[in-house]
Design an enzyme around this catalytic site. Sequence first.
Site, PDB file in Angstrom:
ATOM      1  N   ASP A  16       0.822  -1.214   0.000  1.00  0.00           N
ATOM      2  CA  ASP A  16       0.000   0.000   0.000  1.00  0.00           C
ATOM      3  C   ASP A  16       0.856   1.264   0.000  1.00  0.00           C
ATOM      4  OD1 ASP A  16      -2.012  -1.954   0.475  1.00  0.00           O
ATOM      5  OD2 ASP A  16      -1.736  -1.723   2.629  1.00  0.00           O
ATOM      6  N   ASN A 162     -17.573  -6.805  -0.813  1.00  0.00           N
ATOM      7  CA  ASN A 162     -16.760  -6.421   0.345  1.00  0.00           C
ATOM      8  C   ASN A 162     -16.587  -4.922   0.515  1.00  0.00           C
ATOM      9  OD1 ASN A 162     -15.715  -9.207  -0.782  1.00  0.00           O
ATOM     10  ND2 ASN A 162     -15.304  -9.204   1.414  1.00  0.00           N
ATOM     11  N   GLU A 199     -11.107  -0.922  -3.895  1.00  0.00           N
ATOM     12  CA  GLU A 199     -10.401  -0.304  -2.777  1.00  0.00           C
ATOM     13  C   GLU A 199      -9.167   0.437  -3.286  1.00  0.00           C
ATOM     14  OE1 GLU A 199      -9.281  -3.589  -0.246  1.00  0.00           O
ATOM     15  OE2 GLU A 199      -7.531  -4.090  -1.465  1.00  0.00           O
ATOM     16  N   HIS A 263      -2.985  -1.343  -5.272  1.00  0.00           N
ATOM     17  CA  HIS A 263      -2.979  -0.303  -4.244  1.00  0.00           C
ATOM     18  C   HIS A 263      -1.914   0.750  -4.565  1.00  0.00           C
ATOM     19  CE1 HIS A 263      -4.506   0.791  -0.134  1.00  0.00           C
ATOM     20  NE2 HIS A 263      -3.753   1.812  -0.538  1.00  0.00           N
ATOM     21  N   ARG A 297       4.736  -8.310  -0.258  1.00  0.00           N
ATOM     22  CA  ARG A 297       4.237  -7.350  -1.243  1.00  0.00           C
ATOM     23  C   ARG A 297       5.225  -6.185  -1.217  1.00  0.00           C
ATOM     24  NH1 ARG A 297      -1.874  -6.301   0.381  1.00  0.00           N
ATOM     25  NH2 ARG A 297      -0.979  -6.448   2.474  1.00  0.00           N
TER      26      ARG A 297
END
Length: 323
Positions: A16, A162, A199, A263, A297
């Site tokens: 992120d 979600n 998201e 992200h 990640r």
Amino acid sequence: MSTNTYINPLIIQRADPYIYKHKDNYYYFTASVPSYNLIEIRRSKTLSGLAHAAPRTVWRKHDSGPMSQLIWAPELHYIDNKWFIYFAAAETKKLDGNGMFQHRMFCIECDDQDPMINENNWIERGQIKTPIDSFSLDATYFEFEKKSYYVWAQKDPKIKGNSNLYISEMRTPWELKGKTILLSKPEYKWETRGFSVNEGPAIIHHEGKFFLTYSASATDKNYCMGMLSIGDEEDLLNADNWHKSKEPVFKSDLKNYQYGPGHNSFTIAEDGKTNILVYHCRDYTDIKGDPLYDPNRHTKIQTFSWRKDGMPDFGKPVPYNYE
């Protein structure tokens, strides 16, 4: 400048990622840390320098309560000569009856011009409250024509899936103003693999248009980026004015072992002109257990260009390059 100018991954085990180039010509970087227990900032005069810059912790999770677990996706913004960090936090690691975490969105503020000078300089502005009290996260901020806007992801119990994307004007950097608008919900197959997710919104402005990228599907190899766009002359708070891509605009490159890019955020290169895509990505698919708790990640960056029709061309995730 080519996409191979930068070493990738730029920063390992940072998901992120958010990079902001400030007026002091420093790049400021923040991201989710694998332990999900604090917020850190690092800075450098160059993008490559962020790889070796020492991180400074500016906030730590509480021992209990709604800001005590799973600190996710901080973003650093400079608003009215003060620093603000938006992030999501939860009261527990346990899922609710619908398989959702308990996250809500929060804001901390620093009025010192050096946001890294002292952890104690950051004060808590509390939860950013939305009309629905439900799972919410991944807020970002932008300004246009002297108005401030907040974009985030949230679960609506009445909508299957979600999380969806919402936008609202802001009264203060920690308070919404007026109506909340649903911009996008998971509807295509590439948005609903594993989980039905929209998201991680990010905003970039180019030649009279705003582009809002976001991430979709589960956080494994299916994770990818979609995009909404709107013209400057249109009402940003009218969902019908936003145009949604029918296909992902950035996705896994199986040939080069780049999985689940997403992200993202945007910044500008050292030349002050070249656009940079910032995102996280994995280089393998054999994930043990929940992908959320796999730390690998990694933050990656690459340049991107603009097509003749004015749309961004993000290309493919660049292969790892440690040279």
